[in-house]
Design an enzyme around this catalytic site. Structure first.
Site, PDB file in Angstrom:
ATOM      1  N   ARG A 178       0.331  -1.319   0.034  1.00  0.00           N
ATOM      2  CA  ARG A 178       0.053   0.063   0.307  1.00  0.00           C
ATOM      3  C   ARG A 178       1.129   0.933   0.154  1.00  0.00           C
ATOM      4  O   ARG A 178       0.113   2.274   0.720  1.00  0.00           O
ATOM      5  CB  ARG A 178      -1.213   0.258   1.067  1.00  0.00           C
ATOM      6  CG  ARG A 178      -2.166  -1.518   0.758  1.00  0.00           C
ATOM      7  CD  ARG A 178      -3.064  -1.003  -0.327  1.00  0.00           C
ATOM      8  NE  ARG A 178      -3.712  -2.355   0.024  1.00  0.00           N
ATOM      9  CZ  ARG A 178      -3.404  -3.120  -0.737  1.00  0.00           C
ATOM     10  NH1 ARG A 178      -1.832  -3.736  -1.335  1.00  0.00           N
ATOM     11  NH2 ARG A 178      -4.054  -4.313  -0.899  1.00  0.00           N
ATOM     12  N   SER A 228     -11.840  -1.903   1.571  1.00  0.00           N
ATOM     13  CA  SER A 228     -11.784  -2.502   2.869  1.00  0.00           C
ATOM     14  C   SER A 228     -10.857  -1.209   3.400  1.00  0.00           C
ATOM     15  O   SER A 228      -9.915  -0.552   3.694  1.00  0.00           O
ATOM     16  CB  SER A 228     -10.245  -3.575   3.075  1.00  0.00           C
ATOM     17  OG  SER A 228      -9.992  -4.339   1.319  1.00  0.00           O
ATOM     18  N   GLU A 298      -5.875   1.554   6.101  1.00  0.00           N
ATOM     19  CA  GLU A 298      -5.670   1.224   4.575  1.00  0.00           C
ATOM     20  C   GLU A 298      -5.892   2.906   4.059  1.00  0.00           C
ATOM     21  O   GLU A 298      -5.829   3.391   3.349  1.00  0.00           O
ATOM     22  CB  GLU A 298      -5.839   0.485   4.064  1.00  0.00           C
ATOM     23  CG  GLU A 298      -5.459   0.196   2.404  1.00  0.00           C
ATOM     24  CD  GLU A 298      -6.273  -1.022   1.790  1.00  0.00           C
ATOM     25  OE1 GLU A 298      -5.986  -1.036   0.997  1.00  0.00           O
ATOM     26  OE2 GLU A 298      -5.787  -1.772   2.593  1.00  0.00           O
TER      27      GLU A 298
END
Length: 305
Positions: A178, A228, A298
């Site tokens: 990420r 998510s 996230e």
């Protein structure tokens, strides 16, 4: 107000009225359907327009935020001060170049995946259900179902905040989980080159269909969310830890841990950003209390509380 008026006059020389949105509620521009107003939401339609807008932003010392498709972000309730630049359909072009696809940063991942499939190219199937733009996917190194954007990006064209056009080769992108170099350097992703492989049409379409079915059956795609909510903790799955903590369906205000998949926080009804933040904090606290594992969001937060 004098500086702001001069800034608007400068922008009006570059963009059409429909490309300039003032005090625009960001809930209309995020997949969470949450967020206060942006002072100036600007929609440049070309690289030339973008560089001219950036020159005005710098000249008038305006705060600047870049937005993709508005997935994976939570805009806070007081909105975003200064300028938000968003790439829309004008930056969503797609071109084939042998075994590569060249995509404008505003192209949606599902459209890039389907375009690659039509070209008989494989490698992009994993992204067919990710709700974001290709530019945002590169920024976050998005991934799903054992695929990751870093596996297929060969080069990126970006523009610095000073308007300098740059080309980044694969080895310069500093991809991690990420993560990409653009989270550090602040450069604006404009165009992406994807290195794919020739494949068999039926196999590509079958894989895309299978992944779409799996995603639709397991994830709360019918509800507004940012995708998510938490990064994957080492050795665990965030959704499993949250479910094992008895938090599936847990709600604060209009924000709820999805009853369908505990890894998603959803907007269950006119949620405020603060509801989402409070829910995230409570989930983090209770999961750590029960399992001793720290969860990290996230989802990126933008704007003012």
């Amino acid at each position: 107000m004098h500086k702001e008026n001069e800034f608007i006059l400068a922008i009006q020389k570059v963009l059409e009225p429909k490309q300039i949105l003032l005090n625009e509620p960001m809930k209309y521009h995020t997949t969470f359907k949450i967020g206060g107003p942006a002072d100036y939401l600007l929609l440049p339609a070309s690289l030339d327009e973008l560089t001219e807008v950036l020159a005005a932003v710098k000249s008038y010392d305006m705060p600047l935020t870049i937005l993709g498709n508005g997935s994976n972000v939570l805009v806070l309730d007081r909105g975003i001060r200064g300028v938000v630049i968003k790439f829309d359909k004008s930056f969503a072009y797609l071109k084939q170049k042998e075994d590569s696809v060249v995509a404008g940063a505003g192209a949606l991942l599902k459209d890039v995946s389907k375009f690659a499939a039509r070209c008989g190219l494989t490698g992009m199937e994993f992204a067919v259900g990710i709700p974001g733009s290709i530019g945002g996917a590169v920024f976050m190194n998005a991934g799903a179902y054992d695929g990751e954007i870093s596996h297929i990006v060969s080069a990126v064209t970006a523009v610095s905040r000073d308007g300098e056009v740059k080309r980044f080769e694969r080895k310069e992108l500093d991809f991690g989980y990420r993560h990409s170099v653009f989270q550090e350097n602040g450069d604006i992703i404009c165009e992406i080159e994807l290195s794919l492989m020739s494949g068999i049409h039926t196999e590509i379409h079958d894989k895309m269909g299978d992944l779409t079915q799996r995603r639709e059956s397991r994830q709360p795609l019918e509800m507004p969310s940012a995708g998510s909510t938490f990064k994957r903790p080492v050795g665990h799955f965030a959704g499993t830890l949250i479910e094992q903590s008895g938090l599936k369906g847990f709600r604060i205000g209009g924000a709820q841990v999805s009853p369908k998949h505990a890894g998603f926080v959803i907007n269950a009804g006119d949620a405020k950003a603060q509801d989402v933040l409070d829910l995230i904090n409570e989930v983090q606290r209770l999961v750590y209390e029960k399992h001793g594992v720290k969860l990290y969001p996230e989802v990126r937060t933008l704007g003012e509380k």
